[in-house]
Design a protein around this motif. Structure first.
Motif, PDB file in Angstrom:
ATOM      1  N   LYS A  57     -37.576 -15.860 -30.494  1.00 34.36           N
ATOM      2  CA  LYS A  57     -37.528 -17.172 -31.153  1.00 34.36           C
ATOM      3  C   LYS A  57     -36.482 -17.176 -32.268  1.00 34.36           C
ATOM      4  CE  LYS A  57     -40.479 -20.703 -33.149  1.00 34.36           C
ATOM      5  NZ  LYS A  57     -41.853 -21.137 -33.360  1.00 34.36           N
ATOM      6  N   ARG A  58     -36.444 -16.105 -33.089  1.00 39.07           N
ATOM      7  CA  ARG A  58     -35.467 -16.029 -34.178  1.00 39.07           C
ATOM      8  C   ARG A  58     -34.039 -16.030 -33.648  1.00 39.07           C
ATOM      9  NH1 ARG A  58     -32.751 -11.607 -35.443  1.00 39.07           N
ATOM     10  NH2 ARG A  58     -34.380 -10.208 -34.701  1.00 39.07           N
ATOM     11  N   ARG A  84     -31.868 -21.974 -26.039  1.00 40.86           N
ATOM     12  CA  ARG A  84     -33.275 -22.171 -25.693  1.00 40.86           C
ATOM     13  C   ARG A  84     -33.953 -20.801 -25.616  1.00 40.86           C
ATOM     14  NH1 ARG A  84     -31.258 -24.141 -21.262  1.00 40.86           N
ATOM     15  NH2 ARG A  84     -32.892 -23.267 -19.961  1.00 40.86           N
ATOM     16  N   GLU A  85     -35.199 -20.757 -25.985  1.00 37.95           N
ATOM     17  CA  GLU A  85     -35.942 -19.493 -25.953  1.00 37.95           C
ATOM     18  C   GLU A  85     -35.976 -18.903 -24.546  1.00 37.95           C
ATOM     19  OE1 GLU A  85     -39.727 -19.173 -28.032  1.00 37.95           O
ATOM     20  OE2 GLU A  85     -39.111 -20.840 -29.327  1.00 37.95           O
ATOM     21  N   GLN A 129     -33.065 -19.467 -32.097  1.00 34.37           N
ATOM     22  CA  GLN A 129     -32.790 -20.470 -33.141  1.00 34.37           C
ATOM     23  C   GLN A 129     -31.462 -20.197 -33.831  1.00 34.37           C
ATOM     24  OE1 GLN A 129     -36.273 -20.232 -35.647  1.00 34.37           O
ATOM     25  NE2 GLN A 129     -37.413 -21.738 -34.431  1.00 34.37           N
TER      26      GLN A 129
END
Length: 190
Positions: free
Chosen positions: A142-143, A151-152, A146
């Motif tokens: 996720k980090r 996209r994850e 972002q």
């Protein structure tokens, strides 16, 4: 006295002989049977060598996956490779781990303290470990997504492709080489 000198000469001769031949035998074996002919596996990006794949690297930016902390010198210094020899009752060690957890949580605010993998805040025995578990990579997805504006799912797919299986399906555990993962991430952005 004569026997003592003869014994010392023989001992010295055997030490030299076996030291040289032992190293020579290992070198020949590595050249024939070892991966990469016994040489360190280097990782490249855009045709340039960016590091040795079997030694951890220091990554601190949010756009990269991070490896385990290193207790070797100033970080991943092979000349200072060794464990810290601090145990779980050593207050200095506990304070160091707590500080690492706090830093990790600053960059991963979506995690709870209990969700921080122990592996990400404790150094390996050598302090040079280049690998993390897939679970540690997934915690960072996720980090990284972002920070890179991805996209994850895209980043998770890169992690999935980077997982190395146990040798012969039996020996060892699944692992992710952090340097290779970050190179794959860089190459996917092109």
């Amino acid at each position: 006295m004569k026997t003592l000198l003869k014994s010392l000469k023989i001992t010295l001769a055997f030490c030299v002989f076996f030291s040289v031949f032992y190293i020579l035998i290992l070198w020949v074996f590595a050249q024939v049977a070892g991966p990469n002919k016994g040489n360190a596996e280097v990782a490249t990006l855009d045709g340039k060598v960016v590091g040795a794949a079997n030694v951890g690297q220091m990554f601190t930016k949010d756009i990269y996956f991070w490896g385990r902390p290193s207790s070797a010198g100033d970080g991943y210094d092979a000349t200072s490779s060794a464990g810290s020899n601090k145990g779980p009752t050593n207050q200095e060690y506990l304070d160091e781990v707590k500080a690492r957890i706090d830093t990790f949580l600053v960059h991963h605010p979506y995690l709870n303290r209990a969700d921080v993998p122990a592996e990400m805040v404790t150094a390996s025995g050598s302090g040079l470990d280049p690998n993390i578990t897939p679970q540690c990579a997934y915690v960072q997805v996720k980090r990284v997504a972002q920070a890179r504006g991805l996209r994850e799912e895209q980043v998770r797919a890169i992690v999935d492709k980077s997982i190395e299986k146990p040798f012969l399906g039996l020996l060892g555990t699944e692992k992710v080489n952090v340097l290779k993962l970050n190179i794959a991430l860089e190459e996917s952005n092109k």
